[in-house]
Scaffold this motif. Structure first.
Motif, PDB file in Angstrom:
ATOM      1  N   SER A  28     100.177 -11.146 -89.660  1.00  0.00           N
ATOM      2  CA  SER A  28      99.502  -9.788 -89.842  1.00  0.00           C
ATOM      3  C   SER A  28      98.051  -9.732 -89.285  1.00  0.00           C
ATOM      4  CB  SER A  28      99.449  -9.187 -91.050  1.00  0.00           C
ATOM      5  OG  SER A  28      98.635  -7.955 -91.265  1.00  0.00           O
ATOM      6  N   THR A  30      94.407  -7.548 -87.711  1.00  0.00           N
ATOM      7  CA  THR A  30      93.841  -6.062 -87.449  1.00  0.00           C
ATOM      8  C   THR A  30      92.686  -6.295 -86.284  1.00  0.00           C
ATOM      9  OG1 THR A  30      94.186  -5.788 -89.927  1.00  0.00           O
ATOM     10  CG2 THR A  30      92.673  -4.510 -88.842  1.00  0.00           C
ATOM     11  N   ARG A  31      92.904  -5.336 -85.399  1.00  0.00           N
ATOM     12  CA  ARG A  31      91.633  -5.247 -84.507  1.00  0.00           C
ATOM     13  C   ARG A  31      90.467  -4.827 -85.074  1.00  0.00           C
ATOM     14  NH1 ARG A  31      91.538  -4.542 -78.618  1.00  0.00           N
ATOM     15  NH2 ARG A  31      93.933  -4.501 -78.773  1.00  0.00           N
ATOM     16  N   ILE A  32      89.352  -5.506 -84.783  1.00  0.00           N
ATOM     17  CA  ILE A  32      88.122  -5.221 -85.374  1.00  0.00           C
ATOM     18  C   ILE A  32      86.943  -5.244 -84.105  1.00  0.00           C
ATOM     19  CG2 ILE A  32      88.620  -6.287 -87.538  1.00  0.00           C
ATOM     20  CD1 ILE A  32      86.537  -8.736 -86.870  1.00  0.00           C
ATOM     21  N   PHE A 138      89.807  -9.900 -83.779  1.00  0.00           N
ATOM     22  CA  PHE A 138      90.606  -9.361 -84.944  1.00  0.00           C
ATOM     23  C   PHE A 138      90.342 -10.513 -85.904  1.00  0.00           C
ATOM     24  CE2 PHE A 138      92.679 -12.422 -81.926  1.00  0.00           C
ATOM     25  CZ  PHE A 138      92.908 -13.599 -83.004  1.00  0.00           C
ATOM     26  N   LYS A 157      91.971 -14.996 -94.731  1.00  0.00           N
ATOM     27  CA  LYS A 157      91.817 -14.225 -93.535  1.00  0.00           C
ATOM     28  C   LYS A 157      90.688 -15.121 -92.561  1.00  0.00           C
ATOM     29  CE  LYS A 157      92.601  -9.550 -94.822  1.00  0.00           C
ATOM     30  NZ  LYS A 157      93.851  -9.462 -94.389  1.00  0.00           N
TER      31      LYS A 157
END
Length: 189
Positions: A28, A30-32, A138, A157
Motif C-alpha cells: 500500500s 500513498t502519493r504525497i 510517496f 512506513k
C-alpha cells in the motif's frame, strides 16, 4: 516519441512489475507532495538530481550496487536493487529500475549489463548528459519483501520517489523507483 512522464503508471512502477511476476500483493502506497515529506527523507528525495551522487554526498562514501533480481526484455533491462555505502552492510536505498539500453552508447550499455555499478555512477563515468525528473513522491507500508531487503523490522512506513532519467535530446534513459530505509542512519551532516 512517448511522453517522458506517464501519469497512467502505477505509483510503485516499476517495482510493481517485480511483485506481479512473483505473485505478491503490491504494498500500500500513498502519493504525497514533496513539501509534506519529513526530514531527512526530504533532502534525500525531493530534488532533481540522480540518487547515487546524492547518497554519496549524504553518506560521504561511494555507493555499491547489489542486484536482487533482473530481467532483459529486448532492449529494456529491469532490475531490483539495493545501494549500500562502501564499507557498510546496511542498504540506504531499495529500488527498481527500467533502463532503456538502446539509448546508451555501447560502453555504457555493457557496464549496465555487467550489474556491478549503480546507474548514476555509469552516467557520470561515461559523461552521459542527462536530467532527472521526479514524477511522484510517496509513503509506503513496508511489506516483508521490502523489510527483508533493507534488513529492517516491520511494519513501518517508508518514503520514496518515482523518477525519470532523460538524455540531452529528451528521450527516456530510465524509470526509477527509490525507497529509503527508516531514519537513514550514518548520514554525513
Amino acid at each position: 516519441m512517448p511522453e517522458l512522464i506517464d501519469t497512467s503508471l502505477d505509483l510503485l512502477y516499476p517495482l510493481n512489475e517485480f511483485y506481479e511476476e512473483a505473485g505478491l500483493a503490491i504494498p500500500s502506497a500513498t502519493r504525497i507532495n514533496g513539501r509534506e515529506m519529513p526530514e531527512p527523507y526530504r533532502r534525500l528525495l525531493v530534488h532533481d538530481r540522480d540518487m547515487t551522487p546524492t547518497l554519496e554526498a549524504a553518506y560521504d562514501r561511494k555507493m555499491n550496487l547489489r542486484v536482487l533480481k533482473y530481467a532483459l526484455d529486448h532492449e529494456v533491462f529491469s532490475r531490483q536493487i539495493l545501494l549500500i555505502p562502501e564499507g557498510s552492510d546496511s542498504p540506504v536505498v531499495f529500488g527498481a529500475i527500467k533502463i532503456y539500453l538502446d539509448e546508451f552508447p555501447t560502453g555504457a550499455r555493457n557496464l549496465v549489463l555487467e550489474r556491478k555499478l549503480p546507474l548514476g555512477t555509469i552516467l557520470e563515468s561515461q559523461a552521459i548528459k542527462h536530467f532527472s525528473k521526479p514524477d511522484a513522491f510517496f509513503k509506503v507500508d513496508a511489506d516483508p519483501s521490502i523489510c527483508h531487503a533493507l534488513g529492517i523490522a516491520g511494519p513501518v512506513k517508508l518514503y520514496g520517489r518515482r523518477n525519470v532519467l532523460g538524455n540531452a535530446t529528451g528521450r527516456k534513459l530510465a524509470q526509477v523507483l527509490e525507497i529509503l530505509p527508516p531514519a537513514t542512519k550514518g548520514l554525513h551532516e
